[in-house]
Design an enzyme around this catalytic site. Structure first.
Site, PDB file in Angstrom:
ATOM      1  N   GLY A 195       0.851  -1.296  -0.083  1.00  6.10           N
ATOM      2  CA  GLY A 195       0.096   0.028  -0.090  1.00  6.10           C
ATOM      3  C   GLY A 195       0.980   1.043   0.118  1.00  6.10           C
ATOM      4  CB  VAL A 199      -1.443   2.764   5.396  1.00  5.08           C
ATOM      5  CG1 VAL A 199      -2.086   1.424   5.997  1.00  5.08           C
ATOM      6  CG2 VAL A 199      -2.654   3.622   5.029  1.00  5.08           C
ATOM      7  N   GLY A 200       1.907   2.400   5.655  1.00  2.73           N
ATOM      8  CA  GLY A 200       2.797   1.567   6.044  1.00  2.73           C
ATOM      9  C   GLY A 200       3.578   2.139   7.563  1.00  2.73           C
ATOM     10  CD  GLU A 217       7.008  -5.504  -1.687  1.00  4.08           C
ATOM     11  OE1 GLU A 217       7.724  -4.404  -2.306  1.00  4.08           O
ATOM     12  OE2 GLU A 217       7.825  -6.312  -1.822  1.00  4.08           O
ATOM     13  CB  CYS A 251       2.974   0.542  -6.610  1.00  8.63           C
ATOM     14  SG  CYS A 251       3.363  -1.123  -7.038  1.00  8.63           S
TER      15      CYS A 251
END
Length: 476
Positions: A195, A199-200, A217, A251
């Site tokens: 994501g 949020v990571g 990732e 991404c």
């Protein structure tokens, strides 16, 4: 929201997976292989239904779904089933010291345990199943948390995966922030998150409380460097394809172009020509063009496009059909550092073009920002290719094409720094979910070799160990 996993059920799911792992059910390689074949069967037998679900969620053309998700999921499940025994095999070690060779030193690969996989909405099948292939191959139990932003696909996965995989070992939880927050309170043995970096950071913070290892990732602003030796027409075709696939919601999408000023007019003309060849009747009338996933992402893209100081030279219009969430592929020139289009990953069909005077300026531009997931290079000059590779940092580099570097099963995929850490795809996914366990088995008969280590210490025993100090060290 109806259909979400009740929060009170999450502890039961977690403890159920823990109990299953404790039985050793998932450890036999033959069992793992069976589950991997079942996963391939799940995709094959439900591909059409899942394509319909993804079309409802994303407006994704069926060919794109087959090309980028179904194909990879089936192929990699089958490859993993074929190779899992080799991956899991202990590795013998040959010590350099003769007196250690009888210890049978080896490295065994043991499953970490019960793992959590949190997947995004943009490629909902492959980004759920690719890490799951690794978890199954490793002998782990897993909880999948698909994205609530792709509700039709996520619901289908939750209601059907258990018909193929053992539901005691593999579960799916549905929900948004409250459900995910509750899930992250538990001590997982590994967390695999795909994501964005915002949020990571939340995932990493939650994992840190339990010292849980993670694979992140993440996305980034992947630059495209086009030099004066590039095949302009073919480069434009490939760059545009990478930008319009899934409406730019990838991404590894080309995020912006750094082009030598001398080739800008030709590059723009080529991009416009390829645009017309892709969508002769316009993108909104084409069944080969996707849509923006949600109203929130529409507003986000409208915001960044509305604030740009660059000049829109093609596209920029939104679909007039209510709820269709369509944005034309949009080219923007005269984009300067600090522009809204250069702030964060665009994740949409907007392509800003930044003019540079030289290759050195392009390299400097990339290095002044966070490390990208991919650096794309379009050039016919081997020296220029090497110069960019040697003087930039990124998760990967793709030369003279975009996106399809992911089709090479043998290459690891992942980021650096802001674009993430850890690697995936097949054996690299497997490696995330195992730990390397060093094993020795020292014969009792070797006891005569150990006498000098025991007290009482003597001058002779000291001299034996201090002999290392006489080792010559080479001059530089």
């Amino acid at each position: 929201m109806a259909g979400y996993t009740p929060i009170c059920e999450i502890p039961k799911i977690y403890h159920g997976l823990k109990e299953t792992f404790g039985t050793g059910l998932t450890k036999p390689v033959s069992w793992r292989r069976c589950q991997l074949l079942q996963l391939a069967r799940f995709v094959k037998e439900n591909a059409d239904a899942m394509a319909d679900a993804v079309a409802l969620d994303l407006g994704k053309p069926k060919q794109e779904f087959m090309m980028t998700e179904v194909s990879a999921s089936i192929e990699r499940s089958l490859i993993a089933a074929d190779q899992v025994a080799e991956w899991a095999k202990p590795e013998a070690v040959t010590p350099a010291k003769e007196w250690q060779k009888g210890w049978n030193p080896r490295i065994e690969k043991h499953p970490k345990g019960v793992v959590l996989i949190i997947a995004p909405w943009n490629y909902p099948m492959v980004l759920n199943l690719q890490p799951l292939i690794g978890a199954i191959s490793a002998g782990c139990c897993a909880l999948l948390k698909p994205s609530e932003i792709a509700p039709h696909f996520s619901s289908f996965l939750a209601h059907n995966l258990g018909n193929y995989l053992d539901p005691n070992a593999y579960r799916v939880a549905l929900g948004g922030v409250p459900e995910t927050t509750r899930i992250l309170e538990f001590k997982w043995d590994h967390i695999f998150y795909t994501g964005n970096s915002r949020v990571g950071r939340i995932i990493a913070s939650a994992a840190a409380k339990h010292l849980t290892p993670t694979t992140l990732e993440l996305g980034s602003k992947s630059p495209v460097i086009v030099d004066s030796t590039a095949d302009i027409q073919l480069s434009a075709r490939r760059i545009l394809w990478g930008k319009v696939t899934n409406a730019g919601q990838i991404c590894v999408a080309p995020d912006y172009i750094l082009a030598e000023r001398s080739i800008l007019p030709a590059l723009l003309d080529a991009l416009k020509e390829e645009y017309r060849s892709f969508y002769p009747e316009g993108p909104f009338k084409s069944s080969s063009y996707g849509r923006i996933v949600s109203d929130a992402h529409v507003e986000r893209l409208k915001g960044v496009l509305g604030r740009t100081n660059g000049q829109i030279v093609l596209g920029g219009k939104w679909s007039e059909d209510q709820g269709k969430r369509g944005l034309e592929p949009t080219f923007v020139v005269d984009v300067k550092p600090g522009d809204s289009l250069l702030e964060e990953e665009l994740f949409g069909p907007i392509l800003p073009i930044v003019a540079v005077e030289s290759l050195d300026e392009a390299i400097g531009y990339v290095n002044a920002r966070n490390h990208p997931l991919v650096v794309y290079i379009f050039s016919s000059d081997e020296g220029n290719k090497r110069k960019i590779i040697d003087n930039t940092v990124s998760g990967s580099v793709a030369v003279n094409d975009v996106f399809f570097q992911l089709a090479v099963n043998e290459l690891p995929f992942g980021g650096v720094g802001e674009s993430g850490y850890g690697r995936q795809v097949l054996k690299y996914s497997f490696d995330n979910f195992v730990y390397l366990r060093s094993i020795t088995d020292t014969p009792y008969a070797d006891e005569p070799n150990f006498q000098a280590r025991y007290p009482p210490y003597t001058k002779e025993s000291y001299d034996l160990f201090a002999a290392i100090l006489q080792t010559p060290i080479p001059e530089e």
